[in-house]
Design a protein around this motif. Sequence first.
Motif, PDB file in Angstrom:
ATOM      1  N   ALA A  74      -4.359   6.092 -15.762  1.00  6.44           N
ATOM      2  CA  ALA A  74      -3.137   6.071 -16.557  1.00  6.44           C
ATOM      3  C   ALA A  74      -2.384   7.385 -16.341  1.00  6.44           C
ATOM      4  CB  ALA A  74      -3.473   5.912 -18.043  1.00  6.44           C
ATOM      5  N   PRO A  75      -1.060   7.352 -16.288  1.00 10.05           N
ATOM      6  CA  PRO A  75      -0.302   8.604 -16.178  1.00 10.05           C
ATOM      7  C   PRO A  75      -0.563   9.494 -17.385  1.00 10.05           C
ATOM      8  CG  PRO A  75       1.097   6.696 -15.758  1.00 10.05           C
ATOM      9  CD  PRO A  75      -0.189   6.178 -16.321  1.00 10.05           C
ATOM     10  N   GLY A  76      -0.381  10.785 -17.203  1.00 10.38           N
ATOM     11  CA  GLY A  76      -0.563  11.710 -18.306  1.00 10.38           C
ATOM     12  C   GLY A  76       0.588  11.659 -19.293  1.00 10.38           C
ATOM     13  N   PRO A  77       0.400  12.209 -20.487  1.00 10.79           N
ATOM     14  CA  PRO A  77       1.487  12.253 -21.464  1.00 10.79           C
ATOM     15  C   PRO A  77       2.535  13.285 -21.073  1.00 10.79           C
ATOM     16  CG  PRO A  77      -0.402  13.460 -22.287  1.00 10.79           C
ATOM     17  CD  PRO A  77      -0.838  12.820 -21.009  1.00 10.79           C
ATOM     18  N   LYS A 225       7.163  10.776 -12.636  1.00 14.60           N
ATOM     19  CA  LYS A 225       6.442  11.810 -11.894  1.00 14.60           C
ATOM     20  C   LYS A 225       6.959  13.188 -12.299  1.00 14.60           C
ATOM     21  CE  LYS A 225       5.664   9.055  -7.695  1.00 14.60           C
ATOM     22  NZ  LYS A 225       5.875   9.002  -6.226  1.00 14.60           N
ATOM     23  N   LEU A 226       6.070  14.172 -12.275  1.00 13.85           N
ATOM     24  CA  LEU A 226       6.534  15.540 -12.443  1.00 13.85           C
ATOM     25  C   LEU A 226       7.474  15.883 -11.301  1.00 13.85           C
ATOM     26  CD1 LEU A 226       3.382  17.628 -13.510  1.00 13.85           C
ATOM     27  CD2 LEU A 226       5.104  16.553 -14.963  1.00 13.85           C
ATOM     28  N   LEU A 231       5.580  20.563 -10.803  1.00  9.14           N
ATOM     29  CA  LEU A 231       4.284  20.597 -10.122  1.00  9.14           C
ATOM     30  C   LEU A 231       3.939  22.007  -9.674  1.00  9.14           C
ATOM     31  CD1 LEU A 231       4.368  17.334  -7.981  1.00  9.14           C
ATOM     32  CD2 LEU A 231       2.620  17.946  -9.650  1.00  9.14           C
ATOM     33  N   ALA A 232       4.921  22.741  -9.195  1.00 10.41           N
ATOM     34  CA  ALA A 232       4.673  24.122  -8.789  1.00 10.41           C
ATOM     35  C   ALA A 232       4.154  24.943  -9.972  1.00 10.41           C
ATOM     36  CB  ALA A 232       5.949  24.744  -8.227  1.00 10.41           C
ATOM     37  N   ARG A 565       3.572  10.884 -15.044  1.00 14.78           N
ATOM     38  CA  ARG A 565       3.799  10.906 -16.482  1.00 14.78           C
ATOM     39  C   ARG A 565       4.210   9.533 -16.980  1.00 14.78           C
ATOM     40  NH1 ARG A 565       1.120  14.443 -15.966  1.00 14.78           N
ATOM     41  NH2 ARG A 565       1.274  16.612 -16.630  1.00 14.78           N
ATOM     42  N   ARG A 566       3.860   9.261 -18.236  1.00 18.77           N
ATOM     43  CA  ARG A 566       4.200   7.989 -18.844  1.00 18.77           C
ATOM     44  C   ARG A 566       5.704   7.875 -19.004  1.00 18.77           C
ATOM     45  NH1 ARG A 566      -0.370   9.240 -23.336  1.00 18.77           N
ATOM     46  NH2 ARG A 566      -2.086   9.348 -21.847  1.00 18.77           N
TER      47      ARG A 566
END
Length: 568
Positions: A74-77, A225-226, A231-232, A565-566
């Motif tokens: 599952a994607p993260g919060p 997505k981040l 992400l960096a 991400r959700r």
Amino acid sequence: MIKATRFALWLGCAGATIGCSGSIDPILGPSDSSGDGSKQPSTPSEDSPGKTSDTPSGIGTKVFGLCAAGTEEAPGPRLLRLLTPRELQNTLGVLLHNSQIDVSSLPLPPRVRGYDNNANASVVTSRHVDEYLSAMEPLLDKALNEQRGNLVPCSDASCARQFVATFGLRAFRRPLREEELTRYAALFASDLTGNDFTAGLKLAMSSMLISPNFLYRSELGENGKLTQYELASALSYLYWGTMPDQALFDAAANGQLSTKAQLEAQARRLLGDSKAQDQLGQFSLQWLGSDGVLSAFKDAAIYPAFNDSLRKAMVEEQTRFINDLTLTSNGSFAQLFRADYVWANSQLAQFYGLSGGSNEFTKLPVTAASERGGLLGLGAVLTAHAHSNESSPVKRGKFVRDRLLCQDLPPPPANLDTTPPGLDPTLTTRARFAKHTSDAACASCHQFIDGVGFGFEGFDGIGAKRSTENDLPVDESGTLVGVEALSDKTSVPFDGVQELSDLLADSQSAQSCFALQYYRFAHGYEETKEDACSLSKLREKFEDSKLTLKELLVNLALLDSFSKRRPE
């Protein structure tokens, strides 16, 4: 808390957003932008701290059994993560080229499961802002006097916009949007600065450094997505505890944080840098609950050998042990418990009763009789989980259950007297605590704690080896009830910490718990059932690597929950 309008005046604007698609109240903290209804609450007040202790409340290693075969992660919060004081100190140090940043006056963040970086527990309060403001002026004066050439690419107001873009990218850890560039460049206006370029620099910098865009790390994402810049930051703060370096900024700008291979390459690069040692050391101190050793009170009449230099040596030993085993020696999980050496200087070696040692920390072999080597023989661990005037089977037993096995013990009945037995010079600690297992009301819980804690009785309240207490022989035999789970009905006897270490080294629950602890530290929240498949995948990769510690650290950044991400 202070009013958002007052904060807006400091920013020179009517509000603030934190990029991407989420928003943040400048003072009250993040809005509910998690996408799953899990709102990040405001910080409890200092007078009513609420849940700020290490009291377990999550689902622990049980989460590993909640992922059905073949189920995707599952994607993260979606989160907004306030920089911890240490992250703030490190980030300001890099931004302002100042290695002497002091943030000791900031409020201590609440601890959740031992960690100080929980996104749901930390937000900016009025005290934070007051401390930020009081600290900012001298920091900026020093930076503009001593590091102006490194900070400012030009010498007059004609390049105000260029400065804002350059400094803002690093401060916000992403490129500024057009309206932000215009807003901060406007702070150089003559009616605000009297045509003093330095005043404009100071006003723009101070406004950016008290902005939520600086104080919070964004993990909101776009289209599930981040972003590359998020992400960096996620990579840099995970492995270094500070802002991205130029290589990460360049990778983000060029879209080179898009694949698992690219993320892995960056993870390995970051872990190869000396900054990773400090960050991993901080994780180990919070994971094992031993960071309090530097301030823990110990009765000098009972423990005259315990002083500030010994405290520091114990902490240094632990961080060197973890760093060497993980980042240098490519060690395994079992070696965390079965190491046959310690890192010690002459003072710590003498305290441990070992020969050798010098002013510098070196790796020294240990004997079986010393019961040193591995996590359970660390002076910092033994000292942290003891009282000021005695050892503590309860503290040490709970440490094993909570930090090493991730097993949540039920709370005691509300009407139960939990006062520990008083000191008695005619009894050993073990004898005084015997009531816990003889009283049925106590035994239901203490059967899981004391039997483990008694195995540490070969060490006193500051971790010194002992064979007697009050002129009576010490019994360090113990029993580990419920090896893999509190409900598994097993009962395994052991004698001393080395035999307990062997049990933990081979325990699947202990192996899973280590993965879970690093997951909590990395993600900044307590796990839920939605994390089950990510944790199962992390554990599977850990096993595939023959339980190599460094590979666990790398593989965490390759989980889908790290970069996805959700949806809102």
